[in-house]
Structures are given as C-alpha cells and as structure tokens.
Design a protein around this motif. Structure first.
Motif, PDB file in Angstrom:
ATOM      1  N   TRP A 146       0.900  -1.143   0.082  1.00 59.07           N
ATOM      2  CA  TRP A 146       0.464  -0.137  -0.035  1.00 59.07           C
ATOM      3  C   TRP A 146       1.059   1.626  -0.222  1.00 59.07           C
ATOM      4  O   TRP A 146       0.520   2.725  -0.629  1.00 59.07           O
ATOM      5  CB  TRP A 146      -0.741   0.158   0.979  1.00 59.07           C
ATOM      6  N   ALA A 149       2.667   1.989  -3.298  1.00 57.67           N
ATOM      7  CA  ALA A 149       1.790   2.125  -4.334  1.00 57.67           C
ATOM      8  C   ALA A 149       1.062   2.842  -4.304  1.00 57.67           C
ATOM      9  O   ALA A 149       1.134   4.341  -5.672  1.00 57.67           O
ATOM     10  CB  ALA A 149      -0.231   1.255  -4.512  1.00 57.67           C
ATOM     11  N   ASP A 150       1.238   3.753  -3.447  1.00 58.45           N
ATOM     12  CA  ASP A 150       0.894   5.464  -3.137  1.00 58.45           C
ATOM     13  C   ASP A 150       2.663   6.216  -3.147  1.00 58.45           C
ATOM     14  O   ASP A 150       2.636   7.016  -4.164  1.00 58.45           O
ATOM     15  CB  ASP A 150       0.743   5.492  -0.984  1.00 58.45           C
ATOM     16  N   HIS A 152       4.216   5.008  -6.391  1.00 55.10           N
ATOM     17  CA  HIS A 152       4.471   5.538  -7.653  1.00 55.10           C
ATOM     18  C   HIS A 152       2.952   6.668  -7.906  1.00 55.10           C
ATOM     19  O   HIS A 152       2.922   6.863  -8.917  1.00 55.10           O
ATOM     20  CB  HIS A 152       3.618   3.694  -8.305  1.00 55.10           C
ATOM     21  N   ILE A 153       2.116   5.856  -7.170  1.00 53.12           N
ATOM     22  CA  ILE A 153       1.032   7.325  -7.757  1.00 53.12           C
ATOM     23  C   ILE A 153       1.314   8.665  -7.709  1.00 53.12           C
ATOM     24  O   ILE A 153       1.037   9.925  -8.647  1.00 53.12           O
ATOM     25  CB  ILE A 153      -0.352   6.928  -6.646  1.00 53.12           C
ATOM     26  N   ASN A 154       1.742   9.224  -5.862  1.00 49.06           N
ATOM     27  CA  ASN A 154       2.541  10.358  -6.129  1.00 49.06           C
ATOM     28  C   ASN A 154       3.044  10.552  -6.894  1.00 49.06           C
ATOM     29  O   ASN A 154       2.647  11.829  -8.187  1.00 49.06           O
ATOM     30  CB  ASN A 154       2.808  10.565  -5.249  1.00 49.06           C
ATOM     31  N   TYR A 157       2.055  11.613 -10.876  1.00 53.52           N
ATOM     32  CA  TYR A 157       1.209  12.947 -10.693  1.00 53.52           C
ATOM     33  C   TYR A 157       2.652  14.225 -10.808  1.00 53.52           C
ATOM     34  O   TYR A 157       2.299  14.918 -11.394  1.00 53.52           O
ATOM     35  CB  TYR A 157      -0.150  12.975  -9.880  1.00 53.52           C
ATOM     36  N   VAL A 183      -5.498   9.126 -16.016  1.00 55.10           N
ATOM     37  CA  VAL A 183      -5.182   8.054 -15.470  1.00 55.10           C
ATOM     38  C   VAL A 183      -4.059   7.704 -15.768  1.00 55.10           C
ATOM     39  O   VAL A 183      -3.374   8.389 -16.300  1.00 55.10           O
ATOM     40  CB  VAL A 183      -5.956   6.268 -16.516  1.00 55.10           C
ATOM     41  N   SER A 184      -2.827   6.490 -15.170  1.00 50.30           N
ATOM     42  CA  SER A 184      -1.849   6.197 -15.349  1.00 50.30           C
ATOM     43  C   SER A 184      -1.522   6.113 -16.340  1.00 50.30           C
ATOM     44  O   SER A 184      -0.043   7.490 -17.791  1.00 50.30           O
ATOM     45  CB  SER A 184      -1.382   5.417 -14.793  1.00 50.30           C
ATOM     46  N   LYS A 187      -0.686   9.439 -18.807  1.00 53.07           N
ATOM     47  CA  LYS A 187       0.252  10.546 -17.439  1.00 53.07           C
ATOM     48  C   LYS A 187       1.422  10.210 -18.901  1.00 53.07           C
ATOM     49  O   LYS A 187       2.288  10.982 -18.998  1.00 53.07           O
ATOM     50  CB  LYS A 187      -0.041  10.591 -16.033  1.00 53.07           C
ATOM     51  N   LYS A 207      10.889   6.083  -8.160  1.00 53.79           N
ATOM     52  CA  LYS A 207       9.588   5.389  -8.246  1.00 53.79           C
ATOM     53  C   LYS A 207       8.822   4.526  -7.117  1.00 53.79           C
ATOM     54  O   LYS A 207       8.103   4.097  -7.180  1.00 53.79           O
ATOM     55  CB  LYS A 207      10.247   4.753  -9.495  1.00 53.79           C
TER      56      LYS A 207
END
Ligand code: ATP
Ligand code: ATP
Ligand code: MG
Ligand code: MG
Ligand code: MG
Ligand code: MG
Length: 266
Positions: A146, A149-150, A152-154, A157, A183-184, A187, A207
């Motif tokens: 979790w 993954a955070d 990566h998402i941040n 973005y 979505v990713s 981006k 990353k």
C-alpha cells in the motif's frame, strides 16, 4: 521510600500495552512539509537531498533498535516495522511511538547540513507518529504494498505535473486542470509524447521509495556473520520480492555492526 500524598495521580495513567504477537508498525510523517519543502527550496517534484536525509534519519533509528525488521520511506514519511515478538518497552504504545519519532526528528535536524550543505535550516520541523498493528503476514505485506503503491501514484502525478509546469510552461492551475481525470496511461503518454520522457527511466528511489533492510553477511575468513543495513528500491508489489525475502518478517535479532550510513545495494 515513603510515598507522597500526591502519588495517587499516577493511577490516572492508562495502560496502552499493545496486543502481543502482532507486527508493530510505527509510521511518522512530516508536519506541513508542503510548506517546509517550499521554505527550504526543495527541488520539485523530488529533492534527492531531502530523500537522502530522510533515509539517513531512518538509518539512525534503525541501527539503534535491534527489534526492527525493516523501514520504508517516501516523501516526508517513514514506516518502521518491529518484529512480531518484540517486547521493547513492554510494548507500551506511547513509549514506542514517541521514542522512534523523536529520535527520527532529532536526527533529521542533527544531520541536516550533511545533506543540505549551504541551504540553512530555517526552523525546527516536526513529525507526527502513529502505531498500527498487523496480525497476519498477509496484512503486513499488504501494508508495505500500500505504501509503495502510494509512491508510484504520487510520483507519476507529480512528475507529470512539474514537467507541465517547468517545461510545458503551464501555470500550476492549468497543469492541475490538464491532469484532472487522467489515468496513469494518460500521464505516461503526456510525458513521452510531449516531453520525450520515459517514466520507466526515472530513478528507482523516486518511483519506489526506499526500503531499509538488515542483511546478514558471512565473512570470508571467519565463521562470523555480520549484519549491515542496506537501502534498496525493489518492487514490493511483485510476489517475487516476498519470495526472495522469505525470512524478512521473521528475522532473528543479531548484533549490528555500525556503519556510517546505509550501504547502497547495487
Ligand atoms: P501534513 O502535515 O498533513 O502531513 P504535508 O504538507 O506534510 O501535510 P503530505 O501529504 O505529508 O502533506 O505531503 C508532503 C509534501 O512534502 C509533498 O506533497 C511535497 O510537497 C513535500 N515533499 C516531501 N518530500 C519531498 C521531496 N523529497 N522533494 C520535494 N518535495 C517533497
Ligand atoms: P529513561 O530512559 O528511563 O527515562 P533516564 O536515564 O532518562 O532513563 P530519568 O529518570 O528520566 O532517567 O532521569 C533523567 C536523568 O537525567 C536524571 O536522573 C539525571 O541524571 C539526568 N539529568 C536530567 N536533567 C539534568 C540536569 N538538568 N542536570 C543534571 N542531570 C540531569
Ligand atoms: Mg499527513
Ligand atoms: Mg506530511
Ligand atoms: Mg506525507
Ligand atoms: Mg528519562
């Protein structure tokens, strides 16, 4: 020694002993680091000096507590995972979280100049801390996934946002609008098609964040086994990682040899 008549106030203290046989995770996070990072001219979206300082502060904590299994950090946060059967401070929650968090905060300030050189620290930062208990191996692994993954998402973005601002000359508001609802895949495409940036080529530390681990190394000339702290940026979302590190969650404490910093694994 005779007890004073004031002693009864001690009974107001509540018991905060943590459930036994569960993995204890202490997560700390910088207070208002959005502002702190601007006040200290952090490079956006990723200031490497700041990440290295976070890692070093975490290393300072890690080497002090034998019961720690690993630590994972990104942005202004760090998670410290204690072994399941840890009995440090009799598992008193406040003792654990405050000791870890204050040692980390003090180290962040103490080692500031080592990484930021001429950039002066303008005011004392602070970090909040919390404790979460995980009862199963699966839950703990999912926790680690979790947090990664955070990152990566941040990071995807933020990388796209700051590329649009810095190279695309969009205002922050325009960049935000442009990214709204993407979505990713979108981006990745903006980065690649408009700016010739392959997101995969971005540094692993950006990353994936940083995982600090203890590695046991058998010395060649003797039977002695030493443990060192290494920093890795592996993909914990892949099952392979957990297969390769089967003993990670059950590692026995060993005497640590103190090094000057985490040893970067190549
Ligand atoms: P809170 O007090 O609620 O935690 P915050 O401002 O610290 O508020 P976070 O969600 O913790 O908010 O986000 C931390 C922010 O710090 C990031 O959004 C980013 O702006 C900044 N930051 C942290 N580390 C770095 C770094 N290495 N490089 C650039 N910016 C960073
Ligand atoms: P623990 O980690 O359990 O708190 P401790 O060594 O900090 O252990 P305390 O009961 O908190 O034990 O006592 C703090 C000790 O620090 C004092 O007994 C004293 O030896 C020392 N100390 C603290 N402040 C001062 C001071 N201003 N001048 C001299 N000694 C001090
Ligand atoms: Mg927060
Ligand atoms: Mg924060
Ligand atoms: Mg944060
Ligand atoms: Mg004391």
């Amino acid at each position: 020694m005779a007890k004073s008549s004031f002693e009864y106030v001690k009974t107001f203290e509540l018991d905060d002993t943590l459930l036994p046989n569960t993995w204890v995770v202490v997560r700390l996070d910088g207070k208002c680091f959005h502002k702190f990072s601007e006040d200290h001219n952090f490079t956006k979206p990723n200031d490497l000096r700041a990440l290295k300082l976070m890692n070093y502060a975490a290393f300072t904590v890690f080497r002090e507590f034998n019961d720690l299994l690993m630590a994972f950090g990104q942005s202004d946060e760090y998670s410290f995972v204690f072994k399941k059967h840890c009995t440090l401070y009799k598992r008193r929650a406040a003792k654990l979280v405050t000791t870890i968090t204050s040692k980390f905060s003090a180290s962040y300030v103490f080692y500031w100049n080592k990484f930021f050189k001429e950039e002066q620290l303008k005011y004392p930062p602070s970090f909040d801390g919390r404790i979460v208990l995980y009862p199963s191996e699966e839950n703990l692994i999912d926790y680690m996934k979790w947090r990664q993954a955070d990152v990566h998402i941040n990071n995807l973005y933020n990388t796209t946002f700051w590329t649009l601002v810095k190279e695309g000359k969009l205002s922050p508001t325009q960049a935000e609008k442009r990214l709204c609802g993407t979505v990713s895949g979108d981006k990745n495409e903006i980065l690649f098609k408009e700016f010739n940036i392959n997101y995969n080529d971005e540094p692993e530390i950006f990353k994936r964040g940083t995982l600090l681990l203890k590695k046991h190394i058998n010395m060649n000339e003797s039977i002695k086994c030493i443990s060192v702290i290494v920093d890795v940026h592996d993909d914990m979302l892949k099952e392979k990682f957990w297969k390769d590190h089967k003993n990670l969650l059950f590692m026995k404490s060993k005497q640590n040899f103190i090094y000057d910093g985490p040893i970067t694994e190549i």
